[in-house]
Design a protein around this motif. Sequence first.
Motif, PDB file in Angstrom:
ATOM      1  N   ARG A   1       0.710  -1.346  -0.168  1.00  0.00           N
ATOM      2  CA  ARG A   1       0.038   0.041  -0.561  1.00  0.00           C
ATOM      3  C   ARG A   1       1.252   1.616  -0.062  1.00  0.00           C
ATOM      4  NH1 ARG A   1      -4.172   1.046   5.041  1.00  0.00           N
ATOM      5  NH2 ARG A   1      -2.542   1.277   5.521  1.00  0.00           N
ATOM      6  N   GLN A   2       1.605   1.278   0.834  1.00  0.00           N
ATOM      7  CA  GLN A   2       2.516   2.516   0.943  1.00  0.00           C
ATOM      8  C   GLN A   2       3.640   2.685  -0.957  1.00  0.00           C
ATOM      9  OE1 GLN A   2       3.084   4.361   3.451  1.00  0.00           O
ATOM     10  NE2 GLN A   2       4.488   5.260   2.348  1.00  0.00           N
ATOM     11  N   ALA A   3       4.217   1.637  -0.759  1.00  0.00           N
ATOM     12  CA  ALA A   3       4.711   1.544  -2.515  1.00  0.00           C
ATOM     13  C   ALA A   3       3.303   2.406  -3.676  1.00  0.00           C
ATOM     14  CB  ALA A   3       5.034  -0.060  -2.884  1.00  0.00           C
TER      15      ALA A   3
ATOM     16  N   PHE B   1      10.616  -4.982   0.225  1.00  0.00           N
ATOM     17  CA  PHE B   1      11.826  -4.494  -1.201  1.00  0.00           C
ATOM     18  C   PHE B   1      11.600  -4.624  -2.811  1.00  0.00           C
ATOM     19  CE2 PHE B   1      15.827  -4.526  -3.492  1.00  0.00           C
ATOM     20  CZ  PHE B   1      16.281  -3.495  -3.136  1.00  0.00           C
ATOM     21  N   ILE B   2      10.981  -5.945  -2.843  1.00  0.00           N
ATOM     22  CA  ILE B   2      10.718  -6.932  -4.396  1.00  0.00           C
ATOM     23  C   ILE B   2      10.117  -6.171  -5.282  1.00  0.00           C
ATOM     24  CG2 ILE B   2      10.723  -8.711  -5.946  1.00  0.00           C
ATOM     25  CD1 ILE B   2      12.955  -9.952  -4.256  1.00  0.00           C
ATOM     26  N   LEU B   3       8.459  -5.486  -3.992  1.00  0.00           N
ATOM     27  CA  LEU B   3       7.625  -5.625  -4.718  1.00  0.00           C
ATOM     28  C   LEU B   3       7.760  -3.418  -4.633  1.00  0.00           C
ATOM     29  CD1 LEU B   3       5.105  -6.953  -2.409  1.00  0.00           C
ATOM     30  CD2 LEU B   3       5.384  -7.496  -5.039  1.00  0.00           C
ATOM     31  N   PHE B   4       8.807  -3.227  -4.541  1.00  0.00           N
ATOM     32  CA  PHE B   4       8.678  -1.630  -4.424  1.00  0.00           C
ATOM     33  C   PHE B   4       9.058  -1.204  -5.294  1.00  0.00           C
ATOM     34  CE2 PHE B   4       7.493   1.337  -0.477  1.00  0.00           C
ATOM     35  CZ  PHE B   4       7.930   2.538  -1.736  1.00  0.00           C
ATOM     36  N   LEU B   5      10.334  -1.815  -5.719  1.00  0.00           N
ATOM     37  CA  LEU B   5      11.471  -2.228  -7.274  1.00  0.00           C
ATOM     38  C   LEU B   5      10.896  -0.973  -8.497  1.00  0.00           C
ATOM     39  CD1 LEU B   5      13.978  -4.174  -7.173  1.00  0.00           C
ATOM     40  CD2 LEU B   5      14.123  -1.921  -6.017  1.00  0.00           C
ATOM     41  N   PRO B   6       9.747  -1.820  -8.983  1.00  0.00           N
ATOM     42  CA  PRO B   6       8.710  -1.231 -10.394  1.00  0.00           C
ATOM     43  C   PRO B   6       8.072  -0.070  -9.599  1.00  0.00           C
ATOM     44  CG  PRO B   6       7.591  -3.444  -9.113  1.00  0.00           C
ATOM     45  CD  PRO B   6       8.986  -3.050  -8.104  1.00  0.00           C
ATOM     46  N   PHE B   7       7.501   0.146  -8.786  1.00  0.00           N
ATOM     47  CA  PHE B   7       6.700   1.271  -8.812  1.00  0.00           C
ATOM     48  C   PHE B   7       7.462   2.449  -7.756  1.00  0.00           C
ATOM     49  CE2 PHE B   7       4.116  -2.068  -6.575  1.00  0.00           C
ATOM     50  CZ  PHE B   7       2.813  -2.025  -7.719  1.00  0.00           C
ATOM     51  N   LEU B   8       9.125   2.199  -7.741  1.00  0.00           N
ATOM     52  CA  LEU B   8       9.656   2.951  -7.139  1.00  0.00           C
ATOM     53  C   LEU B   8      10.118   3.744  -8.475  1.00  0.00           C
ATOM     54  CD1 LEU B   8      11.684   4.875  -5.612  1.00  0.00           C
ATOM     55  CD2 LEU B   8      13.259   2.984  -5.595  1.00  0.00           C
ATOM     56  N   VAL B   9      10.544   2.986  -9.880  1.00  0.00           N
ATOM     57  CA  VAL B   9      11.106   2.984 -11.063  1.00  0.00           C
ATOM     58  C   VAL B   9      10.138   4.134 -11.351  1.00  0.00           C
ATOM     59  CG1 VAL B   9      11.612   2.062 -13.315  1.00  0.00           C
ATOM     60  CG2 VAL B   9      12.606   1.301 -11.227  1.00  0.00           C
ATOM     61  N   ILE B  10       8.575   3.986 -11.357  1.00  0.00           N
ATOM     62  CA  ILE B  10       7.554   4.488 -12.581  1.00  0.00           C
ATOM     63  C   ILE B  10       7.318   5.927 -11.693  1.00  0.00           C
ATOM     64  CG2 ILE B  10       5.377   5.237 -12.594  1.00  0.00           C
ATOM     65  CD1 ILE B  10       4.998   2.082 -12.460  1.00  0.00           C
ATOM     66  N   ASP B  11       8.082   5.960 -10.088  1.00  0.00           N
ATOM     67  CA  ASP B  11       8.159   7.709  -9.480  1.00  0.00           C
ATOM     68  C   ASP B  11       8.951   8.174 -10.405  1.00  0.00           C
ATOM     69  OD1 ASP B  11       5.824   7.251  -8.348  1.00  0.00           O
ATOM     70  OD2 ASP B  11       6.727   6.520  -6.366  1.00  0.00           O
TER      71      ASP B  11
ATOM     72  N   PHE C   1      -0.803   5.747 -13.335  1.00  0.00           N
ATOM     73  CA  PHE C   1       0.674   5.055 -13.570  1.00  0.00           C
ATOM     74  C   PHE C   1       0.046   3.612 -12.768  1.00  0.00           C
ATOM     75  CE2 PHE C   1       0.147   8.883 -16.293  1.00  0.00           C
ATOM     76  CZ  PHE C   1       0.902   8.236 -17.079  1.00  0.00           C
ATOM     77  N   LYS C   2       0.647   3.639 -11.621  1.00  0.00           N
ATOM     78  CA  LYS C   2       1.047   2.775 -11.205  1.00  0.00           C
ATOM     79  C   LYS C   2      -0.485   1.698 -10.224  1.00  0.00           C
ATOM     80  CE  LYS C   2       2.995   5.131  -7.307  1.00  0.00           C
ATOM     81  NZ  LYS C   2       3.483   5.648  -6.299  1.00  0.00           N
ATOM     82  N   ILE C   3      -1.678   2.328 -10.295  1.00  0.00           N
ATOM     83  CA  ILE C   3      -2.102   1.622 -10.334  1.00  0.00           C
ATOM     84  C   ILE C   3      -2.874   1.064 -11.585  1.00  0.00           C
ATOM     85  CG2 ILE C   3      -4.871   1.966 -10.143  1.00  0.00           C
ATOM     86  CD1 ILE C   3      -4.481   4.030  -7.668  1.00  0.00           C
ATOM     87  N   MET C   4      -2.977   1.605 -12.499  1.00  0.00           N
ATOM     88  CA  MET C   4      -2.749   0.874 -13.884  1.00  0.00           C
ATOM     89  C   MET C   4      -1.749  -0.264 -14.339  1.00  0.00           C
ATOM     90  SD  MET C   4      -3.221   2.693 -18.132  1.00  0.00           S
ATOM     91  CE  MET C   4      -1.231   3.248 -17.869  1.00  0.00           C
ATOM     92  N   PHE C   5      -0.748   0.163 -14.050  1.00  0.00           N
ATOM     93  CA  PHE C   5      -0.022  -0.760 -13.953  1.00  0.00           C
ATOM     94  C   PHE C   5      -0.081  -2.434 -12.751  1.00  0.00           C
ATOM     95  CE2 PHE C   5       4.266  -2.535 -12.414  1.00  0.00           C
ATOM     96  CZ  PHE C   5       4.803  -3.490 -13.364  1.00  0.00           C
ATOM     97  N   PHE C   6      -0.761  -2.037 -11.411  1.00  0.00           N
ATOM     98  CA  PHE C   6      -0.559  -3.144 -10.514  1.00  0.00           C
ATOM     99  C   PHE C   6      -1.956  -3.677 -11.477  1.00  0.00           C
ATOM    100  CE2 PHE C   6      -2.383  -4.744  -6.266  1.00  0.00           C
ATOM    101  CZ  PHE C   6      -1.289  -5.093  -6.632  1.00  0.00           C
ATOM    102  N   VAL C   7      -2.134  -3.162 -11.749  1.00  0.00           N
ATOM    103  CA  VAL C   7      -4.268  -4.311 -12.058  1.00  0.00           C
ATOM    104  C   VAL C   7      -3.499  -4.823 -13.639  1.00  0.00           C
ATOM    105  CG1 VAL C   7      -6.679  -3.630 -13.265  1.00  0.00           C
ATOM    106  CG2 VAL C   7      -5.657  -2.412 -11.135  1.00  0.00           C
ATOM    107  N   LEU C   8      -3.381  -4.152 -14.707  1.00  0.00           N
ATOM    108  CA  LEU C   8      -2.814  -5.252 -15.721  1.00  0.00           C
ATOM    109  C   LEU C   8      -2.559  -5.896 -15.118  1.00  0.00           C
ATOM    110  CD1 LEU C   8      -1.908  -2.058 -17.623  1.00  0.00           C
ATOM    111  CD2 LEU C   8      -4.095  -3.445 -17.822  1.00  0.00           C
ATOM    112  N   ILE C   9      -1.407  -6.394 -14.080  1.00  0.00           N
ATOM    113  CA  ILE C   9      -0.667  -7.232 -14.759  1.00  0.00           C
ATOM    114  C   ILE C   9      -1.816  -8.738 -13.162  1.00  0.00           C
ATOM    115  CG2 ILE C   9       2.106  -6.150 -14.276  1.00  0.00           C
ATOM    116  CD1 ILE C   9       1.772  -6.626 -11.404  1.00  0.00           C
TER     117      ILE C   9
END
Length: 261
Positions: A92-94, A203-213, A237-245
């Motif tokens: 949720r924080q990511a 940490f692994i979950l946080f990485l792709p959202f950090l890249v988007i930011d 964009f992060k919500i759309m990315f999370f839903v698409l995958i």
Amino acid sequence: MRSMSDSRNKVRFSTHVVKLFLLVFMGSVSAGAMAADTGIPALQLVTNEDGSQSYSVTLQILALMTALTFLPAMIMMMTAFTRIIVVFAILRQALGLQQTPSNQIILGLSLFLTIFIMSPVLEKVNADAIQPYIAEEIAPLEAVKKASVPFRQFMLAQTREDDLSLFLRISGEKADSPEDVSFWVLMPAFVTSELKTAFQIGFILFLPFLVIDMVVASVLMAMGMMMLSPIIISLPFKIMFFVLIDGWALIMGTLAASFGV
């Protein structure tokens, strides 16, 4: 006139309250007298056929009600609940969502996912300890010992040897094998391992959202939009990315697989 009527109503209300307290007090006194007349034993030792002794049902119920107060701590410290809820909080924080999903939803989801993961352990506890105790085939203490065995096996399978050695060294105990470790040493070692694993997954979950930011912040800076917060742009964009995958299915599947389910 109105003040006089209000004062009379207050007096009547206080009179009714006093009468109610008197009735409750008299009822409690009479109930205590009836209990004293019937002679309900507070403590009674029953000698079994094999020579062992067990406590009376009244004391067993009292011990059970006292043990229920430790149920939330047992759920957090002896099951998969800790790892799951920490991963959901980091997720949720990511995503950048402070209150969505709400704490109630995260707690409920973590609890039911914990029950799903722990179902083999719970079924074994039910078959080995609860059902024989209900059928009066084993004593309460023996039922507790048999119920702790599946939980102990689950905790040992998820505990790192380094964490176990750390708490063995702190406690000063010696054990020839992990199976010989006391339960009070195994529990903190298990919780420490669960927190370490949860933060690794987070940490692994946080990485792709950090890249988007970072990408959104770089684009905004290149466009000269310094006053616009990157979080406002990156959140959709992060919500759309999370839903698409299909993120929720991936997260739950990963958590279940991390316990060997």
